[in-house]
Design a protein around this motif. Structure first.
Motif, PDB file in Angstrom:
ATOM      1  N   GLU A  45      -9.614   6.268   5.357  1.00 21.63           N
ATOM      2  CA  GLU A  45     -10.456   6.955   4.366  1.00 21.63           C
ATOM      3  C   GLU A  45     -11.473   6.043   3.696  1.00 21.63           C
ATOM      4  N   LYS A  46     -11.448   4.723   3.950  1.00 18.18           N
ATOM      5  CA  LYS A  46     -12.420   3.817   3.346  1.00 18.18           C
ATOM      6  C   LYS A  46     -13.483   3.466   4.371  1.00 18.18           C
ATOM      7  N   GLU A  47     -14.736   3.711   4.027  1.00 16.62           N
ATOM      8  CA  GLU A  47     -15.823   3.403   4.948  1.00 16.62           C
ATOM      9  C   GLU A  47     -16.112   1.902   4.929  1.00 16.62           C
ATOM     10  N   VAL A  48     -16.309   1.335   6.109  1.00 20.67           N
ATOM     11  CA  VAL A  48     -16.720  -0.064   6.217  1.00 20.67           C
ATOM     12  C   VAL A  48     -18.012  -0.124   7.011  1.00 20.67           C
ATOM     13  N   TRP A  56      -3.541  -8.349   3.048  1.00 19.44           N
ATOM     14  CA  TRP A  56      -3.508  -6.891   2.887  1.00 19.44           C
ATOM     15  C   TRP A  56      -2.114  -6.363   2.550  1.00 19.44           C
ATOM     16  N   TRP A  74      -9.476  -1.887   8.892  1.00 18.04           N
ATOM     17  CA  TRP A  74     -10.015  -0.566   8.609  1.00 18.04           C
ATOM     18  C   TRP A  74      -8.961   0.239   7.853  1.00 18.04           C
ATOM     19  N   ILE A  75      -9.163   0.390   6.533  1.00 16.99           N
ATOM     20  CA  ILE A  75      -8.237   1.146   5.696  1.00 16.99           C
ATOM     21  C   ILE A  75      -8.561   2.634   5.835  1.00 16.99           C
ATOM     22  N   THR A 102     -15.270   4.927   9.613  1.00 12.02           N
ATOM     23  CA  THR A 102     -14.206   5.418   8.740  1.00 12.02           C
ATOM     24  C   THR A 102     -13.080   5.889   9.640  1.00 12.02           C
ATOM     25  N   ALA A 141      -9.099  -4.314  -0.461  1.00 11.99           N
ATOM     26  CA  ALA A 141     -10.432  -4.284   0.134  1.00 11.99           C
ATOM     27  C   ALA A 141     -10.336  -4.491   1.637  1.00 11.99           C
ATOM     28  N   PRO A 142     -11.145  -3.777   2.421  1.00  9.65           N
ATOM     29  CA  PRO A 142     -11.100  -3.957   3.876  1.00  9.65           C
ATOM     30  C   PRO A 142     -11.389  -5.384   4.322  1.00  9.65           C
ATOM     31  N   LYS A 172      -3.281  -2.581   2.157  1.00 10.84           N
ATOM     32  CA  LYS A 172      -3.915  -2.102   0.927  1.00 10.84           C
ATOM     33  C   LYS A 172      -5.029  -3.062   0.533  1.00 10.84           C
TER      34      LYS A 172
END
Length: 263
Positions: free
Chosen positions: A48-51, A138, A45-46, A12, A81-82, A79
């Motif tokens: 705050e979004k976990e990948v 993205w 890697w966005i 993240t 989905a990762p 923006k």
């Protein structure tokens, strides 16, 4: 980046940098968010979004980080989905430019500081230009440009010539005069742009790109279904004796060694 063996990892990001990566090759399945990752998939890697990645075997990937300051300057705000499907043509171009930039960096140790900075900036801009094309999914399919960067006239010439090559508009044995004519400039201006900013001429630049494309094709080809000769001609090499020497000098092994070596 190389990862060995089966593993699961999660990330993240919190900073304002842009982190981007994609798989070059893998000896086992790769999954992210439960989905199988293919060579035409890539990851941003966005914040705050976990990948996550689940690796079934060794993985070789390429990863890029664009600084927070440059992201702000360019106005890049990814923006969605990762994990996204991207253009394989654009990914291939980015891979080639990254490989060539890395090879140049290995040979740049003897340059004076001013020359090094000039050429480093050109390679950086070529990488950013290639990366911008890959990042389209993205950015809601907007046509990203490097308008925030003040590109020099010489860089514009290099980028235009590189695009001609990537689009297949340059013949197998390009003459500098033909390339210059396609760009609407003199042969001398074309040569000076490459030599002054990259330290190599336009024909050598294209030759290096072809060598890297050939190496990629050899690594992914089935040795019982194709040959070095077939792939060499596909990538514009007609003098196989000369190719063998060039290839070994650049990669430390002959073309056939790459073809038969297990991936």
């Amino acid at each position: 980046m190389k990862s060995e063996g089966r593993q699961l990892w999660r990330d993240t990001v919190q900073d304002g940098c842009l982190h981007f990566g994609y798989m070059i090759e893998s000896e086992g399945l790769v999954r992210s968010a439960g989905l199988e990752v293919n060579p035409a998939d890539a990851l941003v890697w966005i914040p705050e979004k976990e990948v996550d990645y689940l690796l079934e075997g060794p993985l070789f990937s390429l990863e890029f980080t664009v600084s927070e300051e440059l992201v702000a300057e360019l106005g890049w705000k990814p923006k969605g989905a990762p994990l996204q499907k991207v253009s394989e043509t654009h990914l291939s171009r980015l891979t080639h430019v990254a490989q060539m930039a890395s090879a140049w960096l290995d040979t740049a140790v003897d340059l004076d500081n001013q020359t090094f900075e000039i050429r480093l900036n050109v390679w950086r801009d070529l990488l950013l230009d290639s990366l911008a094309k890959v990042l389209q999914p993205w950015f809601q399919n907007s046509d990203l440009e490097l308008s925030a960067l003040r590109a020099s006239n010489q860089y514009d010439i290099i980028r235009s010539a590189e695009v001609l090559f990537s689009n297949g508009e340059i013949e197998n044995s390009p003459d500098a005069s033909v390339i210059a004519a396609d760009l609407g400039i003199s042969r001398r201006k074309l040569y000076y742009a490459f030599q002054n900013t990259l330290g190599i001429g336009p024909r050598r630049f294209i030759e290096l790109k072809r060598l890297h494309q050939l190496r990629r094709d050899l690594r992914f080809a089935h040795r019982d279904e194709t040959s070095v000769t077939e792939l060499a001609y596909k990538n514009g090499f007609t003098q196989l004796g000369r190719l063998s020497g060039l290839y070994k000098q650049h990669f430390g092994e002959g073309p056939r060694e790459t073809l038969v070596r297990p991936t």
